[in-house]
Design a protein around this motif. Structure first.
Motif, mmCIF file in Angstrom:
data_model
loop_
_atom_site.group_PDB
_atom_site.id
_atom_site.type_symbol
_atom_site.label_atom_id
_atom_site.label_comp_id
_atom_site.label_asym_id
_atom_site.label_seq_id
_atom_site.Cartn_x
_atom_site.Cartn_y
_atom_site.Cartn_z
ATOM 1 N N LEU A 1 0.819 -1.203 0.000
ATOM 2 C CA LEU A 1 0.000 0.000 0.000
ATOM 3 C C LEU A 1 0.860 1.264 0.000
ATOM 4 C CD1 LEU A 1 -2.907 1.138 0.186
ATOM 5 C CD2 LEU A 1 -2.636 1.114 2.675
ATOM 6 N N LYS A 2 2.000 1.201 0.663
ATOM 7 C CA LYS A 2 2.893 2.364 0.717
ATOM 8 C C LYS A 2 3.328 2.776 -0.685
ATOM 9 C CE LYS A 2 7.062 4.058 3.037
ATOM 10 N NZ LYS A 2 8.184 3.682 3.952
ATOM 11 N N ARG A 3 3.547 1.812 -1.553
ATOM 12 C CA ARG A 3 3.898 2.126 -2.940
ATOM 13 C C ARG A 3 2.767 2.871 -3.641
ATOM 14 N NH1 ARG A 3 6.887 -3.027 -5.750
ATOM 15 N NH2 ARG A 3 8.617 -3.254 -4.276
ATOM 16 N N ILE A 4 1.545 2.416 -3.385
ATOM 17 C CA ILE A 4 0.387 3.046 -4.010
ATOM 18 C C ILE A 4 0.186 4.463 -3.474
ATOM 19 C CG2 ILE A 4 -2.094 2.818 -4.427
ATOM 20 C CD1 ILE A 4 -1.674 -0.234 -3.814
ATOM 21 N N HIS A 5 0.430 4.620 -2.169
ATOM 22 C CA HIS A 5 0.227 5.923 -1.537
ATOM 23 C C HIS A 5 1.185 6.994 -2.064
ATOM 24 C CE1 HIS A 5 -2.203 4.780 2.317
ATOM 25 N NE2 HIS A 5 -2.920 4.756 1.207
ATOM 26 N N GLN A 6 2.248 6.587 -2.705
ATOM 27 C CA GLN A 6 3.143 7.588 -3.282
ATOM 28 C C GLN A 6 2.416 8.460 -4.292
ATOM 29 O OE1 GLN A 6 6.431 5.318 -4.822
ATOM 30 N NE2 GLN A 6 7.466 5.186 -2.854
ATOM 31 N N TYR A 7 1.427 7.876 -4.968
ATOM 32 C CA TYR A 7 0.692 8.672 -5.955
ATOM 33 C C TYR A 7 -0.819 8.704 -5.717
ATOM 34 C CZ TYR A 7 0.153 4.063 -8.213
ATOM 35 O OH TYR A 7 -0.116 2.747 -8.487
ATOM 36 N N CYS A 8 -1.345 7.855 -4.817
ATOM 37 C CA CYS A 8 -2.792 7.851 -4.554
ATOM 38 C C CYS A 8 -3.061 7.517 -3.099
ATOM 39 C CB CYS A 8 -3.498 6.856 -5.473
ATOM 40 S SG CYS A 8 -5.306 6.932 -5.363
ATOM 41 N N SER A 9 -3.195 8.541 -2.267
ATOM 42 C CA SER A 9 -3.437 8.341 -0.835
ATOM 43 C C SER A 9 -4.896 8.020 -0.538
ATOM 44 C CB SER A 9 -3.007 9.594 -0.062
ATOM 45 O OG SER A 9 -3.678 10.739 -0.555
ATOM 46 N N HIS A 10 -5.746 8.069 -1.556
ATOM 47 C CA HIS A 10 -7.176 7.823 -1.390
ATOM 48 C C HIS A 10 -7.463 6.357 -1.039
ATOM 49 C CE1 HIS A 10 -11.359 9.075 -2.066
ATOM 50 N NE2 HIS A 10 -11.562 7.916 -2.653
ATOM 51 N N ILE A 11 -6.565 5.453 -1.410
ATOM 52 C CA ILE A 11 -6.776 4.009 -1.235
ATOM 53 C C ILE A 11 -6.304 3.588 0.155
ATOM 54 C CG2 ILE A 11 -6.171 1.725 -2.123
ATOM 55 C CD1 ILE A 11 -5.696 3.171 -4.854
ATOM 56 N N GLN A 12 -7.123 2.780 0.848
ATOM 57 C CA GLN A 12 -6.805 2.313 2.185
ATOM 58 C C GLN A 12 -6.563 0.802 2.191
ATOM 59 O OE1 GLN A 12 -6.319 4.703 4.508
ATOM 60 N NE2 GLN A 12 -6.784 6.049 2.753
ATOM 61 N N LEU A 13 -6.034 0.311 3.307
ATOM 62 C CA LEU A 13 -5.685 -1.103 3.413
ATOM 63 C C LEU A 13 -6.900 -2.004 3.182
ATOM 64 C CD1 LEU A 13 -3.022 -2.618 4.076
ATOM 65 C CD2 LEU A 13 -3.882 -2.862 6.414
ATOM 66 N N SER A 14 -8.046 -1.610 3.692
ATOM 67 C CA SER A 14 -9.257 -2.413 3.564
ATOM 68 C C SER A 14 -9.796 -2.450 2.134
ATOM 69 C CB SER A 14 -10.345 -1.889 4.506
ATOM 70 O OG SER A 14 -10.638 -0.529 4.206
ATOM 71 N N ASP A 15 -9.242 -1.592 1.270
ATOM 72 C CA ASP A 15 -9.691 -1.550 -0.128
ATOM 73 C C ASP A 15 -9.005 -2.597 -0.999
ATOM 74 O OD1 ASP A 15 -11.224 0.665 0.575
ATOM 75 O OD2 ASP A 15 -9.651 2.080 -0.003
ATOM 76 N N LEU A 16 -7.958 -3.227 -0.485
ATOM 77 C CA LEU A 16 -7.178 -4.174 -1.285
ATOM 78 C C LEU A 16 -7.759 -5.577 -1.156
ATOM 79 C CD1 LEU A 16 -3.529 -2.981 -0.490
ATOM 80 C CD2 LEU A 16 -5.054 -2.243 -2.343
ATOM 81 N N ALA A 17 -8.352 -6.070 -2.243
ATOM 82 C CA ALA A 17 -8.975 -7.397 -2.263
ATOM 83 C C ALA A 17 -8.198 -8.312 -3.201
ATOM 84 C CB ALA A 17 -10.419 -7.282 -2.729
ATOM 85 N N PRO A 18 -8.271 -9.624 -2.982
ATOM 86 C CA PRO A 18 -7.525 -10.562 -3.840
ATOM 87 C C PRO A 18 -7.910 -10.450 -5.307
ATOM 88 C CG PRO A 18 -8.363 -11.661 -1.874
ATOM 89 C CD PRO A 18 -9.005 -10.307 -1.907
ATOM 90 N N TYR A 19 -6.925 -10.704 -6.174
ATOM 91 C CA TYR A 19 -7.121 -10.691 -7.616
ATOM 92 C C TYR A 19 -6.122 -11.679 -8.214
ATOM 93 C CZ TYR A 19 -8.019 -8.806 -12.294
ATOM 94 O OH TYR A 19 -8.394 -8.660 -13.618
ATOM 95 N N PRO A 20 -6.472 -12.385 -9.289
ATOM 96 C CA PRO A 20 -5.555 -13.397 -9.842
ATOM 97 C C PRO A 20 -4.188 -12.830 -10.216
ATOM 98 C CG PRO A 20 -7.740 -13.640 -10.788
ATOM 99 C CD PRO A 20 -7.768 -12.378 -9.990
#
Length: 402
Positions: free
Chosen positions: A325-344
């Protein structure tokens, strides 16, 4: 029992199917047979990717990647339009979040222009106007980048090939090949096939098949698992473009990007961690044979030493969702830990030379009657049709020379 065909293609991913169609178009009278070990097409890399139609921004000027990707983006869009397949030219923003990245971004923009790729500079205010949920100091805008469903595209190619008289045999694995003066003899799990010419598009097993045909590939496939997350709890207008970080030239991969999917919703990914099986899409997938091949290859250990920092970073992100998530937050702080769901996940067939160097460009290994597609990483899906034209040209030249 021995069967015969004019051209035998091994591998039913997007490159194999595109090659079958190209050869069939050039010579409708030729008997062309395609073998695929799986029960359907596009089971592996062609069906496990981000779905991005790349424009060709990143690749070294003059490389096959640069040429094939630029032409392939146009060919992919044209194919989708002709056959009523979904695609969307969203455009891509490559976002710089530090002064160091701004410098890298400008260098990347220059490379894109050398490749003849349309690219635009976007300042901080412009970035905020284009994408209110994205943080950055500046960005590059690639308007010709898009998305599609490459698995569906491959399936349509297979249907077209069959409708025009081609033969596709699923569930048949190739064991070996032998080149004689007058033909190629290929042994499969169901018999022997003699062909005038053979093309192999074996993806994750390309090096093994080249060796099984008696040639030295000059590299070993090291499988890297790319882990994605689907985003939950996000508005439909989270982003309207594809969002990529500025790549670090010291690292071999592009980084975690935010992608709108053609079927709706968003994903983030991928990272890149060693897979314990060449077709290891699940974290628990393991093959003793594949791991022995990786760990017993000196080039793997040399690659690891040369990319130690990147390896530690990728492994950390794989083991910790917070680090990801820290990588994502570098450009999008809108996303939170609970938003990350499994994907193939996907698996990248990374070609590594004996000296540990990662082979970056497309690679082909050719004899008089056989052409092997060796290294074909991203953007191979985007580039599939130009790759197919290259293969057809090479076969034609070899036949004339003979």
């Amino acid at each position: 029992m021995t069967e015969t065909t004019d051209i035998l293609i091994i591998g039913g991913g997007i490159v194999g199917m595109a090659t079958a169609l190209e050869l069939q178009t050039r010579d409708p009278s030729a008997r062309i047979t395609l073998l695929e070990k799986e029960p359907t097409p596009a089971v592996h890399q062609s069906g496990h990717n981000s779905g991005v139609i790349h424009a060709g921004v990143y690749y070294a000027p003059g490389s096959m990647k640069a040429r094939f990707c630029r032409d392939g983006a146009q060919a992919t869009e044209a194919f989708c339009a002709e056959h009523d397949l979904p695609y969307d030219r969203l455009g891509k923003l490559i976002v710089a979040t530090s002064e160091v990245e701004v410098k890298r971004m400008h260098a990347l923009g220059q490379r894109a222009r050398q490749n003849g790729i349309q690219i635009e500079d976007v300042d901080q205010q412009g970035l905020r106007q284009m994408e209110p949920h994205i943080n950055g100091l500046a960005a590059l805008y690639s308007p010709s980048t898009g998305i599609t469903d490459f698995k569906r595209l491959t399936e349509v190619m297979a249907t077209l090939f069959l409708s025009r008289g081609g033969v596709v045999r699923y569930g048949e694995r190739v064991l070996s090949g032998r080149e004689a003066a007058s033909h190629m003899s290929v042994t499969t799990t169901k018999g022997t096939i003699q062909a005038d010419r053979v093309v192999t598009c074996a993806g994750l097993h390309s090096d093994r098949l080249i060796r099984a045909f008696g040639q030295d590939p000059g590299y070993r496939v090291v499988p890297f698992r790319g882990e994605f997350f689907r985003l939950l709890n996000q508005p439909d207008d989270l982003v309207s473009h594809l969002i990529y970080p500025v790549p670090d030239p010291e690292r071999p991969f592009l980084g975690v990007h935010l992608t709108r999917k053609i079927a709706g919703g968003f994903t983030v990914g991928p990272n890149a961690v060693l897979a314990f099986k060449r077709e290891g899409y699940k974290l628990t997938d393991f093959s003793a044979t594949d791991m022995a091949g990786t760990f017993g290859y000196p080039g793997f250990w040399r690659m690891l030493v040369q990319n130690a920092g990147s390896a530690v970073s990728e492994l950390t992100a794989s083991m910790s969702k917070r680090a990801y998530l820290k990588r994502i937050h570098q450009y999008c702080s809108h996303i939170q830990l609970s938003d990350l769901a499994p994907y193939p996940a996907g698996v990248r067939a990374q070609a590594v030379a004996a000296d540990g160097k990662i082979i970056d460009d497309f690679l082909f290994v050719q004899s008089e009657r056989c052409l092997h597609v060796g290294n074909a990483p991203s953007p191979a899906a985007t580039s599939a049709m130009p790759i197919a034209k290259h293969i057809a040209d090479q076969l034609q030249q070899a036949r004339v020379a003979a």
